[in-house]
Enzyme design. Sequence first.
Site, PDB file in Angstrom:
ATOM      1  N   HIS A   1       5.069   7.553 -34.616  1.00  0.00           N
ATOM      2  CA  HIS A   1       3.946   8.446 -34.904  1.00  0.00           C
ATOM      3  C   HIS A   1       2.708   7.608 -35.246  1.00  0.00           C
ATOM      4  O   HIS A   1       2.832   6.476 -35.745  1.00  0.00           O
ATOM      5  CB  HIS A   1       4.284   9.351 -36.094  1.00  0.00           C
ATOM      6  CG  HIS A   1       5.194  10.489 -35.732  1.00  0.00           C
ATOM      7  ND1 HIS A   1       5.423  11.563 -36.567  1.00  0.00           N
ATOM      8  CD2 HIS A   1       5.936  10.713 -34.619  1.00  0.00           C
ATOM      9  CE1 HIS A   1       6.266  12.397 -35.984  1.00  0.00           C
ATOM     10  NE2 HIS A   1       6.596  11.912 -34.803  1.00  0.00           N
TER      11      HIS A   1
ATOM     12  N   GLU B   1       0.656   7.749 -37.668  1.00  0.00           N
ATOM     13  CA  GLU B   1       0.573   7.317 -39.067  1.00  0.00           C
ATOM     14  C   GLU B   1       1.469   6.124 -39.338  1.00  0.00           C
ATOM     15  O   GLU B   1       1.094   5.192 -40.063  1.00  0.00           O
ATOM     16  CB  GLU B   1       1.012   8.451 -40.014  1.00  0.00           C
ATOM     17  CG  GLU B   1       0.229   9.741 -39.901  1.00  0.00           C
ATOM     18  CD  GLU B   1       0.895  10.731 -38.958  1.00  0.00           C
ATOM     19  OE1 GLU B   1       1.274  10.343 -37.827  1.00  0.00           O
ATOM     20  OE2 GLU B   1       1.039  11.900 -39.342  1.00  0.00           O
TER      21      GLU B   1
ATOM     22  N   CYS C   1       3.930  14.784 -40.794  1.00  0.00           N
ATOM     23  CA  CYS C   1       5.273  15.342 -40.938  1.00  0.00           C
ATOM     24  C   CYS C   1       5.949  14.726 -42.170  1.00  0.00           C
ATOM     25  O   CYS C   1       5.387  13.856 -42.840  1.00  0.00           O
ATOM     26  CB  CYS C   1       6.091  15.051 -39.673  1.00  0.00           C
ATOM     27  SG  CYS C   1       6.598  13.322 -39.512  1.00  0.00           S
TER      28      CYS C   1
ATOM     29  N   CYS D   1       6.287  10.872 -42.042  1.00  0.00           N
ATOM     30  CA  CYS D   1       5.043  10.125 -42.278  1.00  0.00           C
ATOM     31  C   CYS D   1       4.555  10.306 -43.717  1.00  0.00           C
ATOM     32  O   CYS D   1       3.998   9.374 -44.316  1.00  0.00           O
ATOM     33  CB  CYS D   1       3.976  10.559 -41.286  1.00  0.00           C
ATOM     34  SG  CYS D   1       4.417  10.109 -39.589  1.00  0.00           S
TER      35      CYS D   1
END
Lengths: 148, 148
Positions: free
Chosen positions: B57, B59, B87, B90
Site C-alpha cells: 500500500h 502508506e 486501512c 496501514c
Amino acid sequence: MTLSLYSDEHYMREALKQARYALAEDEIPIGAVVVLERQIIARAYNQTEKLRDVTAHAEMLALTAAANHVGNKYLSDCTLYVTIEPCVMCAGASAWAQVQRVVYGAHEEKRGFRRHGNLLHPRTELATGILAAEGAELMQQFFAQKRK
Amino acid sequence: MTLSLYSDEHYMREALKQARYALAEDEIPIGAVVVLERQIIARAYNQTEKLRDVTAHAEMLALTAAANHVGNKYLSDCTLYVTIEPCVMCAGASAWAQVQRVVYGAHEEKRGFRRHGNLLHPRTELATGILAAEGAELMQQFFAQKRK
C-alpha cells in the site's frame, strides 16, 4: 510426545526456530512460516531493528515472501503460523491476503489484534495457543536481557 | 483559491499526484507522502498489483522509505499524508512508527481503520477531509473503468 509430521505443532516448531534467529540477532523474537499444501513456502523472523523498519514484522516478511513464491498476492490456500498473536498491522495484512488459516502461539494482550475485534478476513480460520509457552518464553528471555 | 506553501492542501496535492501515477498503472489510485520539517522525504503510490503483494500500500511504502531516509524506524516528527483513509494494516504501521500526524483525504467506510476504533498511536494527531473530493474522484474513476 510424538510429533505428527503435518501437525500445527510441527509447523509452529519451524516458526519457533525463526523466532530464535531473531533472538540471536537481538530482535524481538517472533517467527513465522507460511504453509501451502503441507509445504513451507516462506520463513521469516522479525527484523525491525536490522532494517530500521516497523513494517518488517515476521508475518509481513513471510506473507510477502509467500506471495512471491506463488506469484499471487492472494494466499487463500495458505496457513500462516506465527509464534505470538499478530498485531493490528499483521492481522490487516493477512486479511488483505485472504489467508486460509492463521495459527498463533501465545496471546499478546497489549499489542495483539484481538482486543480490537476480529480483524482477519471473514473466511480466515483462527487457531491459537499452539506451543504458546515456548513462544512466550522467548519473549520473556528477550525482555529480561533488555532490562539487565 | 491561494495555496499556501506549507499547508496540508499543498502536501495532499503531492499525494494526489502519486495516486494519479497509480491510476496510470492500473493500480487502485491511492498516494502518500511523508513530510519532515516541511520537506517531503518520501513519496509512494499503491503497487499491490505490480508487486503482487498486499502489503505494498502507498502508506506502507512511504513509511518504509521515510524510515530509510531518516535512518530511524520511528517517525515521531513526521506527517503522513494519504489520499484515502488508511486501512487497518496501514494504521497499525503508522502506530508502530509513532507518526506525529496522519492526514487523509476521503473516508473509506468499508476498508478504513476508523470503524475499528482509533488504531493510531495515542500521540498521533489526525486530520481528515483534506481534498477529499479529489481523492475520492480518482477511486470512482478507477472502479468505473474496472466495471466496463
